[in-house]
Each structure stands twice: as C-alpha cells, then as structure tokens.
Design an enzyme around this catalytic site. Structure first.
Site, PDB file in Angstrom:
ATOM      1  N   ASP A 111      10.902  -7.284  -8.324  1.00 24.19           N
ATOM      2  CA  ASP A 111       9.497  -7.192  -7.907  1.00 24.19           C
ATOM      3  C   ASP A 111       9.393  -6.415  -6.588  1.00 24.19           C
ATOM      4  O   ASP A 111       8.532  -5.539  -6.432  1.00 24.19           O
ATOM      5  CB  ASP A 111       8.944  -8.615  -7.763  1.00 24.19           C
ATOM      6  CG  ASP A 111       7.575  -8.644  -7.112  1.00 24.19           C
ATOM      7  OD1 ASP A 111       6.604  -8.257  -7.777  1.00 24.19           O
ATOM      8  OD2 ASP A 111       7.486  -9.063  -5.936  1.00 24.19           O
ATOM      9  N   GLY A 127      -1.940 -14.308  -5.273  1.00 27.83           N
ATOM     10  CA  GLY A 127      -3.033 -15.240  -5.528  1.00 27.83           C
ATOM     11  C   GLY A 127      -4.188 -14.521  -6.207  1.00 27.83           C
ATOM     12  O   GLY A 127      -4.488 -13.374  -5.884  1.00 27.83           O
ATOM     13  N   GLY A 131      -7.781 -11.377 -13.817  1.00 21.19           N
ATOM     14  CA  GLY A 131      -8.943 -10.909 -14.569  1.00 21.19           C
ATOM     15  C   GLY A 131     -10.139 -11.839 -14.448  1.00 21.19           C
ATOM     16  O   GLY A 131     -11.270 -11.382 -14.261  1.00 21.19           O
ATOM     17  N   VAL A 134       0.654  -3.600  -4.470  1.00 15.50           N
ATOM     18  CA  VAL A 134       1.537  -3.989  -3.355  1.00 15.50           C
ATOM     19  C   VAL A 134       0.727  -4.852  -2.385  1.00 15.50           C
ATOM     20  O   VAL A 134      -0.325  -4.421  -1.909  1.00 15.50           O
ATOM     21  CB  VAL A 134       2.069  -2.761  -2.590  1.00 15.50           C
ATOM     22  CG1 VAL A 134       2.966  -3.200  -1.434  1.00 15.50           C
ATOM     23  CG2 VAL A 134       2.834  -1.820  -3.518  1.00 15.50           C
ATOM     24  N   LYS A 149       7.690  -2.559  -5.776  1.00 18.80           N
ATOM     25  CA  LYS A 149       6.704  -2.277  -4.725  1.00 18.80           C
ATOM     26  C   LYS A 149       7.201  -1.171  -3.783  1.00 18.80           C
ATOM     27  O   LYS A 149       6.458  -0.286  -3.383  1.00 18.80           O
ATOM     28  CB  LYS A 149       6.401  -3.557  -3.940  1.00 18.80           C
ATOM     29  CG  LYS A 149       5.625  -4.581  -4.780  1.00 18.80           C
ATOM     30  CD  LYS A 149       5.537  -5.935  -4.095  1.00 18.80           C
ATOM     31  CE  LYS A 149       4.784  -6.938  -4.981  1.00 18.80           C
ATOM     32  NZ  LYS A 149       4.960  -8.327  -4.513  1.00 18.80           N
ATOM     33  N   THR A 208      -4.020  -6.619 -16.886  1.00 14.14           N
ATOM     34  CA  THR A 208      -2.908  -7.167 -17.670  1.00 14.14           C
ATOM     35  C   THR A 208      -1.608  -6.782 -16.966  1.00 14.14           C
ATOM     36  O   THR A 208      -1.613  -6.091 -15.958  1.00 14.14           O
ATOM     37  CB  THR A 208      -2.867  -6.557 -19.080  1.00 14.14           C
ATOM     38  OG1 THR A 208      -2.378  -5.209 -18.983  1.00 14.14           O
ATOM     39  CG2 THR A 208      -4.239  -6.547 -19.715  1.00 14.14           C
ATOM     40  N   SER A 209      -0.478  -7.207 -17.513  1.00 15.06           N
ATOM     41  CA  SER A 209       0.782  -6.649 -17.021  1.00 15.06           C
ATOM     42  C   SER A 209       1.521  -6.008 -18.187  1.00 15.06           C
ATOM     43  O   SER A 209       2.737  -5.990 -18.246  1.00 15.06           O
ATOM     44  CB  SER A 209       1.632  -7.726 -16.343  1.00 15.06           C
ATOM     45  OG  SER A 209       1.872  -8.773 -17.246  1.00 15.06           O
ATOM     46  N   THR A 235      -8.452 -10.207 -19.107  1.00 14.97           N
ATOM     47  CA  THR A 235      -8.728 -11.493 -18.486  1.00 14.97           C
ATOM     48  C   THR A 235      -7.396 -12.093 -18.045  1.00 14.97           C
ATOM     49  O   THR A 235      -6.391 -11.424 -18.063  1.00 14.97           O
ATOM     50  CB  THR A 235      -9.436 -12.436 -19.471  1.00 14.97           C
ATOM     51  OG1 THR A 235      -8.528 -12.686 -20.530  1.00 14.97           O
ATOM     52  CG2 THR A 235     -10.710 -11.820 -19.994  1.00 14.97           C
TER      53      THR A 235
END
Lengths: 359, 359
Positions: free
Chosen positions: B217, B339, B12, B144, B221, B90-91, B8
């Site tokens: 970041d 987003g 999530g 990405v 990617k 999740t990360s 979540t």
C-alpha cells in the site's frame, strides 16, 4: 490568451521570474503582460501590446511613466480584448479597496496582500458580490502562510460540508523564529531583547520590529481564516490581540531606540517563560479561532512540549484545522510562511487555478 | 448540468451523502446522478433520468440490474446529453484499467483508487494522453493520504516550477498506529504481535493484516507521488519494499493462523526497536523518494526523536516535501489518512475542481 497586470518588488519580481518559467514550460497557459507598475512608474500601451516577461522590469525602469489613477487602470483593463487578471503584488491599501471595482468589470484578482480580506467586513462582502456580478474570480492563497496550502484546504473543507470547530497555529515566521530561540523545548534559550535585536539584524523582522511584535499581522491572517470558516469577524481589531510591545515603548521615536530600551523588560519576559516551564510547558505566540464559541484571539499561550506548535524550527509556520470529520486529531500544515519565492509560488498557483476557469 | 456515475461501499456511501449536502447547499453545482452501481447491481436508465441522491442506495438495492460490461458503460456515458464524470469509488482493477477508454470519450474521472495510477507506467502515460485527446480531466487526491491535500500540493509545486528534491513520510494509517504503539518516543511500548492483534480486532488493519504489513500500500502511494514529481517509476515492484511479514508466515493459510504464529518473531522486532533506541532514535515504517538520486524505498528506518515522523499520534499520516524553494525545512502535511468521510471529502473536493473546468 489572458493578459496580466502586476506590481513588482520582492514578491513581484519572483512572480515575474515564475511567469517566465511558465511561458517556457507550460506554453498552453498563453499568458501575456499588458500592464506592469512599481511605486512611481507604470508600463502599458493603448494597443495592449505584449510586454516581454524577460525584460519587463528593465523596460519599466527605463521607460515607465507616472502610474495612472486606479479608476483609469480599471477602465484600461476592462477594455482589453482578452480576459484580464490583476495580480496585486503590492501592499497598497488604495488598490485593495478598489478590488470590487475591478471584479465588477470582469477583471479577476490574485494577490498575496492581506489588506482587502482582513479589512472591514463590508469590503469582504463587496468583494464576493462584485465577483459574482462581474463573473470574475479572486484568489489569495499567499495572504496566509505564503505558498503553504492553507486557504485552499480550508475552502475545500468548508465547501465539501465539513464543520470547522477550531483553527490554531503559529502564523508569523518572525514570531516563530523569536520563540523557538527564546523558549526552546530543550536548553534554556536566550535573552528576549538580544533575540529580537539579532533577528532584526538578520532581516527576519520588519524594519521596525514593533510591526511584528504588535500582533497585527497574525490578527489579520486569523481574520481571513475565521471569515472563510464562516465567522463574520468585523475586523482584526474586534477581538483580543496581545501586543508584545511594552506600553512605555509604543511611542518611542524609532526602531533603534526601541531596541535599546527593550532589555529593561527582559525580566518580565523571562518570568513568563519560567511560569510556563514550571508547568512543563513552553510559551508560544499563538493565534486561534474557536468556531463553536465564536471567538478569536492572538497572544502568548502555554503549549505542551509534545504539541507540534512547541516543536517548530526556524521560521516555520504551522496551521491546524480541527473539524468534525477529522475529530480530535487536526489536519496540520507546516513549513516556511514567508519569503519571495514561496510567496510568489502561492500567487502563481492561484494563477493556474484562475486560468483553468477562464478558458 | 453534470451527470455522475459512481460506485457505493464505505467511501461511496459517504460520497453520496456529501453529494446530497452539495445539492442542498451549493445548488449552483447542478449535479445529477445517471448511473450508480455496487458489486452485483447497477441502476441506470436509457433516457438518463435523474436518480435521486437521497434514495439512490435504497433504489439500487431494490431495483438494480446486473451491471453491464465496462464497454457498455463507456458507450452509455459517452452518449449522455450532459458532461459526465465517472466517480470510481471501487477498488476494481478492471475499471481502473479502462480509464483511458473513458477519458478518450470525454468522460472525466475522479477516484480515490490507487490502482490505475500505481499500475504500469504505460497505463499512467495512456491516462494522460487519453485525457488530452478527449478533453477530459482526471483527479485522484484521495489516492494518497485520503482528504489531506497531498497530490494538489505536489502538483502546485511542480507546475509553478519548484524542484522536488525529496519526498518522505508515513503513508499508512495502519503502520502509523502500529509503530506509535510499538515504539513510542516516551515509555517502552508493547509487544509487536499483541499490537498487531489488537489493531486487527479494532478494525485498524485489513481483514488479513499481512495486506498492510507487506508494505505494498505504501509502495503504491510512493509510486504515484514519485511519478507526479517527475520520476518515471516503472511500478511499485521496481524499487526496494521491506515486508514485515516473516518469510515463514507468508504462505500460512489465513489471518488467524498468521496472528497465532507472529509472536514467535516478537524478539526479532524487539531487537530492531532496541537497536534504534541505543542510538537515541525510534523505529518507524517510512517511505521516501530521493529525487536527486532517482531512488524510492519503503521500509523500517531509524528516526530522530525530534523528527515529526517520530511524534505522530493515533493513525496519522505525515508527508513532507523537500524542495529547492523550501530549502532544508520541508513543507509538511499531517492528519488522518484513512476513513470514509475524509476519503470521500477528497473525492468531493476533486469534483468541485472538475466542475469549475467543465462549466
């Protein structure tokens, strides 16, 4: 093993060479060719013997027979011992209208041909219901924007529950080329009739440029996208499409005579360009579907100089999706929307998608 | 019937609401939920009883137990009576590193998490070999450009035999926002430290803006795209990445202190902006992979005013693929690259692709 039936021609021959590449580099696709045809010749064997990719075009030319009627092709493919995919690289309306007959018999269809999907709404609905009843698939990525990922992106947006509010863009490589030269964002551009003539000489238009200037190609693409977004557009003739053919030249005998007479209308086009410029804009040939107002239209529009539509180069297409999730800033896709290799790429990409599902 | 396990959080929770939409609007997807977890709670039942989508988050919060170790989750999912897809929203690096263990046991994986695919090259290779041996699938479109069709398009190009020559773009919504404000194509823009501070206040940066400004970041990617295009990039640390954190501020205690000190470096950034302007260009934070030279890099670049990269708005990403088939004019995709709803859309789109193949 999946058997293919395909046409030849500009896109068809690029597709065959991509198939050859696939069979060497992705042998797990296990593809064979059991039917190949051109306008007046077909190659196929009662025992569905594999036709070699490398030599298919040569063998077709040398030993092809008269193509059978479509109903015979349906029966032949439906009786094959493998899954079969019909790859329609023709622009034949008769074949397009027979898609439901193929799909009902379990034969999947892949095509860059716009005709079936922008014909009557009844044919559109029959294609869907026939695929459902036949357990078959149909993909047509290259029917809009050639290999650009337009249709797959629109389907993803819709199928994941986004709401499309507006689709707009430059859908014709020819129109893009003409207006990028006629009304560039910097400099004054050329004379309309000269630009059209030069484009024809360079092979950037149809043999008769009126087949581009009537706007029908754009109207067909917009019909497909509007329908996929959920608008039951009856046909490409059911919404306003502005033709750039002067009324008096609609019926002149041939392309040469049309091009000779077009210069009489240069002042008229120049005035349209200047009117846009006086408002700080540029004129472009734009197609749009307003999903909220349930309206589609195709024609000249005044576009802000900073709008990506104003800043296209060459023959590039651009298609923008405005959606509820993306808000004010659209998801836009830009690039070449015509040409054999990129159109065939959309077809080959579709083939890989169908293969994943047929395994 | 396909069972899902998911996390979540921002993405999530949007994903769960898209699942609810799917179950109502595409009931043929036949999805159920058999495991859901948050950082300190998990919900699952020994009999794999279906967890209701609508109330999943509430029930998890109210009745969740301590999450089991990852090895237990693998065993639990592998023993399910249905096909199972792990949707990792999740990360967590620990979960990312366990992907091969899931894939080997036939559990497919969908994730927006960059970590597994931009970690060591060895992990990348293990993910592929584990999916092959387990007959499972893994998709990560949202790793990405969020829901933008970046990864699917790159895969289509490569799998149909095109040759990628260059990939370039603006891959970070935060960097896009900062530079569109700092060095607009018209007007003079604002002070660098003010723009960074305002962006943080608006929630457009990570809690500590240094986590955006270090460029990592973007490097992650680019690592993913370069590898998919065929370049065996060892890690995001194996190519030049320009950090916009002044060396003296790398180790200051917290974000507030960093932001207070950043204004001392405004002149330095202003000078970089003016240097570009004196050449008629604008400065942007760009990532690129030169496939021919086998080199990737991330950092400030001078960009022509007419380049689409110079004319982005808001927090838009743009990614351009230069290929042999597309020639000088790239295939470009532009739009919001961050987003919850659009990131979840990429995840849900992947889910539909895996479902087609699991049937």
């Amino acid at each position: 093993m999946t058997a293919l039936a395909t046409g030849t021609g500009g896109v068809g021959s690029c597709f065959i060479s991509q198939l050859t590449w696939l069979s060497k580099n992705l042998p797990s696709t296990r593809l064979s060719l059991c039917y190949i045809s051109m306008i007046d010749k077909a190659l196929y064997r009662p025992d569905y013997a594999e036709i070699d990719f490398d030599t298919a075009l040569f063998t077709l030319e040398a030993t092809g027979v008269e193509p059978p009627p479509i109903s015979t092709i349906v029966e032949y493919l439906a009786a094959a011992p493998h899954n079969v995919i019909l790859v329609d690289n023709t622009s034949a309306i008769s074949l397009a209208e027979a898609y439901p007959a193929f799909l009902r018999r379990g034969i999947s269809i892949i095509t860059p041909n716009k005709k079936a999907f922008s014909g009557s709404y009844q044919l559109w609905q029959e294609i869907f219901s026939s695929a459902t009843s036949g357990g078959s698939y149909f993909y047509h990525e290259s029917s809009v924007g050639a290999g650009l990922p337009i249709i797959s992106t629109l389907k993803d947006l819709v199928q994941t529950g986004d709401e499309i509010t507006r689709i707009e863009g430059v859908f014709s490589g020819t129109m893009s080329h003409l207006f990028n030269k006629f009304a560039p964002t910097s400099g004054s551009g050329g004379k309309w009739s000269n630009i059209v003539r030069e484009a024809k000489e360079l092979g950037f238009t149809e043999p008769d440029p009126r087949d581009d200037l009537n706007g029908l190609d754009v109207a067909r693409k917009l019909t497909i996208l509007g329908r996929l977004a959920g608008l039951p557009i009856e046909s490409p003739a059911s919404f306003p499409v502005e033709s750039l053919i002067p009324a008096a030249l609609e019926n002149v005998a041939n392309a040469d005579e049309f091009l000779r007479s077009l210069s009489k209308y240069d002042n008229e086009m120049e005035e349209k360009k200047l009117a846009a410029e006086r408002s700080g804009k540029v004129v472009r040939f734009v197609g749009s579907v307003d999903m909220l107002g349930k309206k589609a239209k195709v024609g000249l529009e005044w576009v802000d100089q900073t709008n990506p539509i104003a800043n296209l180069k060459g023959s590039d297409n651009i298609i923008s999706f405005y959606t509820k999730r993306y808000g004010d800033m659209p998801l836009s896709i830009r690039g070449a929307g015509a040409g054999g290799p990129v159109t065939a790429m959309g077809v080959t990409g579709d083939l890989l998608k169908v293969l994943c599902q047929l395994r």
